[in-house]
Design a protein around this motif. Sequence first.
Motif: not given
Length: 531
Positions: A21-24, A28-33, A508-512
């Motif tokens: 659900a994290l999007s930019g 657009q989704r930042k992570f995809k299963i 949000r913490l993992v993305l960077p």
Amino acid sequence: MAIPVIDIFAGPGGLGEGFSALSGGKKQRKFKIALSIEKDGEAHKTLMLRSFFRQFPAGEAPDDYYAFVRGEISIGQLYKNHPEQAETAREEAWQATLGEIPNAEVDRRIISALQGERNWLLIGGPPCQAYSVVGRSRRQETVLDASKDHRVELYKQYLRILAVHSPAVFVMENVKGILSAKTKESPIFSRILKDLSDPAEAFLEEEDFPDVELRCPGYKIYSLVNHPQSLELDGKRFYSHRDFIIYAEKHGIPQTRHRVILLGIRNDIAFTPDVLEQADQVPLQHVIQDLPRLRSGLSKEKDTYERWAKLIREIDINPAELPQNADVFDEIRKQLKKINPSEFGVGDNYIPWSHAACQYEKGWFHDPRLQGVLNHSSRGHMPSDLHRYFYAACFGKVRETSPKIIDFPKRLYPLHRNIEEAVTTKKFADRFRVQVAGQPSKTITSHISKDGHYYIHPDPEQCRSLTVREAARIQTFPDNYFFCGSRTAQFIQVGNAVPPLLANKIARLVLPAFEADPVTTVQESTALAEA
């Protein structure tokens, strides 16, 4: 390009939902299963349905999806109408039992799902029943025996994937009881931390490990709520084991859910994560009070509103029995006058409703295209329990806490053989627990599937336990998340899940970590790449 995620022991997909659900920009989704693995059939159906939902851009699911959740078309018709997305969902959501399915097949699926991507995320939580304090107490175990309970070492399936496939980052969740669990050889959590830090070395000790070359450089393990202490042991950052506990109510989740969550960053990635921000506690009423009002059903009586209301009004009010609870008896009299029919009776898997809008994180929960509420039906209760529920809800309303057994009139004591022990020692003293409206809920667990005694609704007028949707709201599942299977199966799925909103905050913490420069990747095992 979305970051691929492999989700193992996925349940209904709470952890994966938070990350996906994290999007930019442009939604657009930042992570995809890329692949989720779950053994339970009903949870897998839920997982696949949500995968289907995510095959469409955020906010653009087809009208057919809403027709299905409203009961207008079957799930088979839904998938038939959208064959491409349904087939992708089938590939993504895999029903399999790790530890029983051949490792080679697991590896093949992972490699196929990743499509050559080397920087990806592994998430999941090995089944936790073996580690839970309650479970060990019930089994009268102080030392766990892996030879008698295979769940003790299911984390090794997680470890094996780390050792062989070397994801850039992993997030692993488990119950707080894992901190005190131990085998004859060692405390389990200390061993897990050691193994996760160097998965390849841990698996070189295994006699049955497949004959492949391991190049996993190991991981730095971080707490998500505490920064590393200045003290170092053998050149490594020092954490207390309790630093890995996330107290969900401190981070904007409306329940006192306490879980161990580990964040692993591969050693060749120069990145130190931040920690979760603290937030004000979210009271239960802020996430459930907008839902349609229901009454309970009757489990051993003819189920009509008239019969239900008559049974509740038969509650015996005798303030002399507990003079210290005069305020509670006054509230009972007041609430009895307010008993009236609910528009939707005992509810259903879909209720038309135009007023669903949380006071808290409305944008996270609410979907106006639903035009109603999903998975919102009440249980049936025995007449004797109705009186206990009504009393407990009135007590909670005036005292802002749940009553203990000693706070009940004796005529409402449950017929349990250890009731005297509950009264004198306070052991099992809260068998009937109302969730207080102005406070975060107590932890939603899979036990909610067995009975509603620990999950009494705070509104005396409704005199019932929580519904699946109310439990899902407390667990922070979006309102358009539909749970498949029987109501019991739905409760189990919700209770076993990681709160998606908490997972989203972790994402949000993992993305960077994936945006760190440079990111030096490891090569896949040649043997696996050629498989």
